[in-house]
Design a protein around this motif. Structure first.
Motif, PDB file in Angstrom:
ATOM      1  N   GLU A 124       0.814  -1.213   0.000  1.00 18.70           N
ATOM      2  CA  GLU A 124       0.000   0.000   0.000  1.00 18.70           C
ATOM      3  C   GLU A 124       0.850   1.268   0.000  1.00 18.70           C
ATOM      4  O   GLU A 124       0.615   2.196  -0.788  1.00 18.70           O
ATOM      5  CB  GLU A 124      -0.936   0.000   1.213  1.00 18.70           C
ATOM      6  N   LEU A 125       1.851   1.321   0.870  1.00 17.33           N
ATOM      7  CA  LEU A 125       2.644   2.545   0.965  1.00 17.33           C
ATOM      8  C   LEU A 125       3.598   2.703  -0.211  1.00 17.33           C
ATOM      9  O   LEU A 125       3.872   3.831  -0.642  1.00 17.33           O
ATOM     10  CB  LEU A 125       3.399   2.576   2.291  1.00 17.33           C
ATOM     11  N   SER A 126       4.113   1.604  -0.747  1.00 19.27           N
ATOM     12  CA  SER A 126       4.938   1.711  -1.954  1.00 19.27           C
ATOM     13  C   SER A 126       4.114   2.288  -3.097  1.00 19.27           C
ATOM     14  O   SER A 126       4.571   3.156  -3.845  1.00 19.27           O
ATOM     15  CB  SER A 126       5.487   0.335  -2.345  1.00 19.27           C
ATOM     16  N   HIS A 127       2.886   1.806  -3.227  1.00 16.07           N
ATOM     17  CA  HIS A 127       2.001   2.314  -4.271  1.00 16.07           C
ATOM     18  C   HIS A 127       1.637   3.776  -4.019  1.00 16.07           C
ATOM     19  O   HIS A 127       1.546   4.581  -4.955  1.00 16.07           O
ATOM     20  CB  HIS A 127       0.737   1.454  -4.334  1.00 16.07           C
ATOM     21  N   SER A 128       1.457   4.145  -2.753  1.00  9.72           N
ATOM     22  CA  SER A 128       1.118   5.528  -2.421  1.00  9.72           C
ATOM     23  C   SER A 128       2.219   6.494  -2.826  1.00  9.72           C
ATOM     24  O   SER A 128       1.956   7.592  -3.316  1.00  9.72           O
ATOM     25  CB  SER A 128       0.872   5.667  -0.916  1.00  9.72           C
ATOM     26  N   MET A 129       3.474   6.097  -2.599  1.00  9.45           N
ATOM     27  CA  MET A 129       4.594   6.996  -2.872  1.00  9.45           C
ATOM     28  C   MET A 129       4.932   7.082  -4.354  1.00  9.45           C
ATOM     29  O   MET A 129       5.541   8.051  -4.805  1.00  9.45           O
ATOM     30  CB  MET A 129       5.821   6.533  -2.077  1.00  9.45           C
ATOM     31  N   ALA A 130       4.561   6.068  -5.131  1.00  5.69           N
ATOM     32  CA  ALA A 130       4.808   6.078  -6.578  1.00  5.69           C
ATOM     33  C   ALA A 130       3.595   5.459  -7.271  1.00  5.69           C
ATOM     34  O   ALA A 130       3.651   4.328  -7.760  1.00  5.69           O
ATOM     35  CB  ALA A 130       6.082   5.303  -6.908  1.00  5.69           C
ATOM     36  N   PRO A 131       2.480   6.177  -7.300  1.00  8.28           N
ATOM     37  CA  PRO A 131       1.229   5.587  -7.791  1.00  8.28           C
ATOM     38  C   PRO A 131       1.250   5.195  -9.263  1.00  8.28           C
ATOM     39  O   PRO A 131       0.401   4.415  -9.700  1.00  8.28           O
ATOM     40  CB  PRO A 131       0.188   6.692  -7.522  1.00  8.28           C
ATOM     41  N   GLY A 132       2.207   5.707 -10.028  1.00  6.25           N
ATOM     42  CA  GLY A 132       2.265   5.353 -11.442  1.00  6.25           C
ATOM     43  C   GLY A 132       3.166   4.179 -11.763  1.00  6.25           C
ATOM     44  O   GLY A 132       3.264   3.766 -12.926  1.00  6.25           O
ATOM     45  N   ALA A 133       3.822   3.619 -10.749  1.00  9.95           N
ATOM     46  CA  ALA A 133       4.784   2.546 -10.978  1.00  9.95           C
ATOM     47  C   ALA A 133       4.113   1.177 -10.968  1.00  9.95           C
ATOM     48  O   ALA A 133       3.092   0.965 -10.306  1.00  9.95           O
ATOM     49  CB  ALA A 133       5.878   2.582  -9.910  1.00  9.95           C
ATOM     50  N   ASN A 134       4.694   0.249 -11.717  1.00 10.26           N
ATOM     51  CA  ASN A 134       4.307  -1.163 -11.614  1.00 10.26           C
ATOM     52  C   ASN A 134       4.829  -1.708 -10.292  1.00 10.26           C
ATOM     53  O   ASN A 134       5.812  -1.203  -9.742  1.00 10.26           O
ATOM     54  CB  ASN A 134       4.894  -1.964 -12.768  1.00 10.26           C
ATOM     55  N   ILE A 135       4.197  -2.756  -9.799  1.00  6.09           N
ATOM     56  CA  ILE A 135       4.647  -3.400  -8.562  1.00  6.09           C
ATOM     57  C   ILE A 135       4.788  -4.900  -8.798  1.00  6.09           C
ATOM     58  O   ILE A 135       3.864  -5.545  -9.300  1.00  6.09           O
ATOM     59  CB  ILE A 135       3.655  -3.155  -7.408  1.00  6.09           C
ATOM     60  N   THR A 136       5.949  -5.432  -8.427  1.00 11.57           N
ATOM     61  CA  THR A 136       6.160  -6.877  -8.418  1.00 11.57           C
ATOM     62  C   THR A 136       6.416  -7.298  -6.980  1.00 11.57           C
ATOM     63  O   THR A 136       7.400  -6.867  -6.370  1.00 11.57           O
ATOM     64  CB  THR A 136       7.352  -7.281  -9.297  1.00 11.57           C
ATOM     65  N   LEU A 137       5.516  -8.090  -6.433  1.00 11.19           N
ATOM     66  CA  LEU A 137       5.647  -8.572  -5.057  1.00 11.19           C
ATOM     67  C   LEU A 137       6.305  -9.939  -5.077  1.00 11.19           C
ATOM     68  O   LEU A 137       5.716 -10.921  -5.526  1.00 11.19           O
ATOM     69  CB  LEU A 137       4.269  -8.648  -4.389  1.00 11.19           C
ATOM     70  N   PHE A 138       7.550 -10.000  -4.614  1.00 10.27           N
ATOM     71  CA  PHE A 138       8.275 -11.265  -4.521  1.00 10.27           C
ATOM     72  C   PHE A 138       7.968 -11.909  -3.174  1.00 10.27           C
ATOM     73  O   PHE A 138       8.103 -11.271  -2.126  1.00 10.27           O
ATOM     74  CB  PHE A 138       9.785 -11.044  -4.656  1.00 10.27           C
ATOM     75  N   ILE A 139       7.563 -13.156  -3.205  1.00  8.28           N
ATOM     76  CA  ILE A 139       7.237 -13.887  -1.977  1.00  8.28           C
ATOM     77  C   ILE A 139       8.253 -14.997  -1.779  1.00  8.28           C
ATOM     78  O   ILE A 139       8.272 -15.993  -2.499  1.00  8.28           O
ATOM     79  CB  ILE A 139       5.812 -14.474  -2.033  1.00  8.28           C
ATOM     80  N   GLY A 140       9.134 -14.819  -0.788  1.00  8.56           N
ATOM     81  CA  GLY A 140      10.138 -15.824  -0.496  1.00  8.56           C
ATOM     82  C   GLY A 140       9.565 -16.964   0.335  1.00  8.56           C
ATOM     83  O   GLY A 140       8.656 -16.767   1.134  1.00  8.56           O
ATOM     84  N   ASN A 141      10.105 -18.145   0.126  1.00  9.07           N
ATOM     85  CA  ASN A 141       9.755 -19.306   0.942  1.00  9.07           C
ATOM     86  C   ASN A 141      10.711 -19.380   2.122  1.00  9.07           C
ATOM     87  O   ASN A 141      11.927 -19.214   1.958  1.00  9.07           O
ATOM     88  CB  ASN A 141       9.848 -20.582   0.098  1.00  9.07           C
ATOM     89  N   GLY A 142      10.161 -19.599   3.310  1.00  7.32           N
ATOM     90  CA  GLY A 142      10.982 -19.586   4.512  1.00  7.32           C
ATOM     91  C   GLY A 142      12.062 -20.644   4.568  1.00  7.32           C
ATOM     92  O   GLY A 142      12.997 -20.535   5.359  1.00  7.32           O
ATOM     93  N   ALA A 143      11.964 -21.678   3.730  1.00  6.85           N
ATOM     94  CA  ALA A 143      12.972 -22.733   3.725  1.00  6.85           C
ATOM     95  C   ALA A 143      14.178 -22.378   2.863  1.00  6.85           C
ATOM     96  O   ALA A 143      15.186 -23.089   2.886  1.00  6.85           O
ATOM     97  CB  ALA A 143      12.355 -24.044   3.232  1.00  6.85           C
TER      98      ALA A 143
END
Length: 213
Positions: A124-143
């Protein structure tokens, strides 16, 4: 092999559940001079704090760039959460929002471990600070070790990677040299490689004001 207590996942009470009895106990024990924060900081207040308002008014909104966000385990509702957030605060949806798992992926683990709340705030806050940017959310596995996760991200087309996690230094003395090599030494090498490719890595300082990593 992964096994989960699906009954507990469905039927568990939320961690924030407070009964009237607990409320009465708090009120009865509260000291007269006790204070607590009652408000948060809105995205538009952060614009002023970080001088983003001038950039946005000049048409600089992150358009053409991609923000990478590194978190762990996942959030099964993050797409819907971001849409509701945008409607509530009047932001446009990002041009592109993509979730990229790194390793085996079960987003319900984010709910069980509390990472869903962390992910929501980061996105949410990344999008707020740069609302025109694409977002890629990387989800790491804990192992997976940190080095493997960063090596994966180095191959992606992102300009900035925001990270919201830490490793305490004393972990290495407990978990041994392999943990040190995989999560610190090799990770530093992949951070350097990503930097050479033009990726800026940003790390949080932690809720207590400092980070072990």
């Amino acid at each position: 092999v992964y096994a989960s207590n699906i009954t507990g996942l469905i039927l568990r009470h939320p961690d924030t559940l407070i009964t009237q009895k607990e409320v009465n106990t708090l009120l009865n024990n509260m000291q007269p001079n006790t204070t607590a924060p009652i408000t948060g900081i809105s995205a538009k207040e952060l614009w002023k704090a970080y001088n983003v308002t001038g950039l946005l008014s000049s048409g600089i909104s992150g358009s053409g760039y991609t923000i990478g966000i590194l978190d762990w385990y996942g959030d099964p509702y993050i797409t819907q959460v971001l849409q509701v957030y945008d409607r509530e605060f009047g932001f446009p949806n990002p041009p592109n929002f993509t979730v990229v798992p790194i390793g085996p992926y079960d987003p319900n683990l984010g709910v069980l471990t509390g990472w869903d709340g962390e992910i929501s705030g980061d996105v949410e806050l990344s999008h707020s600070m740069a609302p025109g940017a694409n977002i890629t959310l990387f989800i790491g596995n804990g192992a997976l070790p940190v080095s493997a996760v960063i090596a994966f991200i180095d191959q992606e087309r992102v300009q900035t990677v925001s990270q919201s996690w830490s490793i305490f230094e004393w972990y290495y003395s407990v978990l041994g040299p392999n943990n040190y090599i995989l999560n610190l030494q090799l990770a530093d090498e992949y951070y350097a490689l990503g930097a050479l490719k033009g990726i800026t890595f940003i790390a949080s300082t932690g809720d207590a004001g400092g980070s072990g990593y």
